[in-house]
Design a protein around this motif. Structure first.
Motif, PDB file in Angstrom:
ATOM      1  N   ARG A 123       0.815  -1.202   0.000  1.00 41.24           N
ATOM      2  CA  ARG A 123       0.000   0.000   0.000  1.00 41.24           C
ATOM      3  C   ARG A 123       0.857   1.265   0.000  1.00 41.24           C
ATOM      4  N   PRO A 144       2.270   2.688  -6.060  1.00 36.29           N
ATOM      5  CA  PRO A 144       1.722   1.801  -7.085  1.00 36.29           C
ATOM      6  C   PRO A 144       2.414   0.448  -7.045  1.00 36.29           C
ATOM      7  N   ASP A 145       1.635  -0.619  -6.981  1.00 38.29           N
ATOM      8  CA  ASP A 145       2.188  -1.969  -6.907  1.00 38.29           C
ATOM      9  C   ASP A 145       1.814  -2.675  -8.202  1.00 38.29           C
ATOM     10  N   ARG A 146       2.729  -2.606  -9.176  1.00 36.85           N
ATOM     11  CA  ARG A 146       2.441  -3.112 -10.524  1.00 36.85           C
ATOM     12  C   ARG A 146       2.102  -4.591 -10.543  1.00 36.85           C
ATOM     13  N   LEU A 161      -1.370  -5.290  -9.292  1.00 39.54           N
ATOM     14  CA  LEU A 161      -2.315  -4.715 -10.254  1.00 39.54           C
ATOM     15  C   LEU A 161      -2.470  -5.642 -11.462  1.00 39.54           C
ATOM     16  N   GLY A 220      -9.803   1.216   0.272  1.00 40.11           N
ATOM     17  CA  GLY A 220      -8.367   0.940   0.360  1.00 40.11           C
ATOM     18  C   GLY A 220      -7.965   0.335   1.677  1.00 40.11           C
ATOM     19  N   GLU A 246     -10.833   5.052  -3.321  1.00 37.16           N
ATOM     20  CA  GLU A 246      -9.463   5.314  -3.768  1.00 37.16           C
ATOM     21  C   GLU A 246      -9.382   5.292  -5.290  1.00 37.16           C
ATOM     22  N   GLU A 247      -8.512   6.105  -5.825  1.00 40.29           N
ATOM     23  CA  GLU A 247      -8.361   6.127  -7.287  1.00 40.29           C
ATOM     24  C   GLU A 247      -7.872   4.786  -7.819  1.00 40.29           C
ATOM     25  N   GLY A 248      -7.068   4.083  -7.017  1.00 41.45           N
ATOM     26  CA  GLY A 248      -6.547   2.782  -7.449  1.00 41.45           C
ATOM     27  C   GLY A 248      -7.676   1.798  -7.736  1.00 41.45           C
ATOM     28  N   TYR A 303      -9.179   2.743 -10.983  1.00 39.62           N
ATOM     29  CA  TYR A 303      -8.213   2.429 -12.041  1.00 39.62           C
ATOM     30  C   TYR A 303      -8.388   0.982 -12.517  1.00 39.62           C
ATOM     31  N   ILE A 304      -8.506   0.062 -11.560  1.00 37.23           N
ATOM     32  CA  ILE A 304      -8.655  -1.353 -11.926  1.00 37.23           C
ATOM     33  C   ILE A 304      -9.970  -1.586 -12.670  1.00 37.23           C
ATOM     34  N   THR A 332     -13.674   7.767 -10.505  1.00 38.83           N
ATOM     35  CA  THR A 332     -13.626   7.569  -9.048  1.00 38.83           C
ATOM     36  C   THR A 332     -14.874   8.186  -8.404  1.00 38.83           C
TER      37      THR A 332
END
Ligand code: DC
Length: 420
Positions: free
Chosen positions: A299, A302-304, A307, A326, A338-340, A343-344, A403
């Motif tokens: 956390r 960014p954890d590629r 993802l 999150g 969360e934007e993450g 994003y997914i 988001t």
């Protein structure tokens, strides 16, 4: 088994739908052909394309005499319908004729009649949304404008008027008030621009039959589900909103360490979960979590790798659980997505299933060693989708909008279930 295949002109629908039907031993029903036949007859009779009453009559009289032969060919008055309904002129007229809601109300019941009881792959524009909203799997195919036009040009052997035909037709098909061309909220999106038809078919088959959960997962899940039902008097509303086939992002609010188990108890399908890396520190914890389908995410940056894992699982027809907030927020109401998370959803194009959990926040009170036995209530909301963009640069503003959209849709379910 009904599989709905929708999408714009040149998206590869017909090729894919026919191949898929062959592969699965199902009938193939081309609903575009029914509208085409009506338009072709209207052109032949000189029926004006804006004369709704006359078109309704043409539709009723024509489609009454249409049947499905050998599970794949539509016949009219006993003869297989030929290429005469596929000219650019008929395509154009079809799009105009099919925009009248009054015509659609005559055509749709006839399309349903053509689908055999044993099941079919049904192709069109509004199969997942209108004709067969309960389809077992809904697929929406799309491709870049250039690719779609070059496919149509190849079909017709000339590019004359194709660009105009395709763009105008798609726009009209997407904008009409009834039966508009759009992906159903629970449809799987596939961009076919650079994927051969056989590979698209293989992906759809995988969506239908994703890898099943391992034995350990199935056993642990069954035990957890039993405990939750008996001890915690688990009460679930809307469980049918978790799709039986295809991928989806399960999006629960996060109030307790047991949320993951509650979500896993809702479906026999395996739920893969992104869990913060810290949870995997102890060997026991890591083993249990991995057996239960969790995979670590680092956390704060960014954890590629995680993802990528997430996107692959969604591509392969799996259910992935992601906490939109999150992190765990035991003492607050559902607040910030969360934007993450968005994003997914945008990158995968997968539907999101909101899951409102209530009661779990009281299971592990701070300062107490033993869990408290409380009632747990779950509300599963209807799937929805964000804008999809599976490739290319994703502009920041688009991600922010997505988001906010997720925030708005999820809050409705979460705030209805969470205590104030
Ligand atoms: O799939 P197709 O290109 O043969 O379809 C021709 C036209 O028919 C399309 O432009 C819009 C209309 N159509 C529709 O409105 N709803 C469907 N389910 C299928 C086709």
């Amino acid at each position: 088994m009904i599989i709905a295949i929708d999408g714009p002109a040149g998206s590869g629908k017909s090729t894919v739908a026919k191949l898929l039907a062959q592969k699965l031993g199902l009938a193939y029903v081309d609903t575009g052909a029914t509208y085409r036949l009506v338009a072709w007859r209207a052109l032949q009779n000189g029926t004006p394309l804006d004369s709704v009453d006359a078109l309704r009559t043409v539709a009723a009289e024509t489609l009454r005499n249409v049947e499905l032969r050998d599970g794949a060919n539509l016949t009219f008055d006993g003869s297989v319908i030929g290429p005469e309904i596929r000219t650019p002129e008929v395509s154009e007229a079809t799009s105009i004729v099919s925009a009248h809601p009054e015509v659609r109300s005559v055509v749709v019941p006839e399309q349903r009649r053509l689908v055999p009881a044993a099941g079919a792959v049904v192709e069109g524009r509004d199969i997942g949304t209108v004709v067969w909203p309960d389809a077992d799997l809904k697929v929406y195919l799309d491709a870049s404008a250039e690719v779609r036009m070059s496919r149509r040009t190849d079909q017709h052997g000339s590019s004359d008027g194709i660009a105009r035909e395709v763009t105008e037709r798609d726009e009209r098909d997407a904008r009409r008030p009834v039966g508009a061309m759009r992906p159903a909220d629970d449809a799987m999106l596939i961009d076919t621009s650079s994927v051969p038809a056989e590979d698209v078919v293989a992906r759809i088959v995988k969506l239908l039959h994703p890898a099943p959960p391992g034995r350990l997962y199935a056993v642990l899940r069954a035990i957890l589900a039993f405990l939750l039902r008996t001890l915690f008097r688990l009460e679930v509303e809307g469980v049918e909103n978790i799709p039986k086939h295809g991928s989806a992002i399960l999006a629960p609010n996060h109030r307790s360490l047991i949320d993951h188990f509650v979500v896993a108890a809702l479906t026999k399908r395996q739920v893969w979960f992104m869990g913060k890396a810290e949870l995997f520190k102890s060997r026991m914890g890591a083993r249990l979590l991995t057996a239960l389908g969790a995979f670590p995410v680092k956390r704060g940056r960014p954890d590629r790798a995680s993802l990528q894992r997430c996107l692959e699982l969604l591509r392969d027809g799996q259910l992935v659980g992601i906490y939109p907030e999150g992190t765990r927020r035991p003492d607050s109401r559902f607040e910030e997505v969360e934007e993450g998370f968005a994003y997914i959803a945008v990158r995968s194009g997968a539907p999101i299933v909101p899951i409102g959990l209530s009661g779990t926040q009281a299971v592990f009170p701070t300062g107490k060693k033993l869990p408290r036995i409380v009632k747990i209530r779950v509300v599963v909301g209807k799937p929805f989708r964000l804008i999809a963009q599976t490739s290319g640069v994703l502009p920041r503003t688009k991600l922010k909008e997505a988001t906010a959209h997720a925030q708005e849709r999820l809050s409705v379910v979460m705030n209805a279930v969470e205590p104030l």
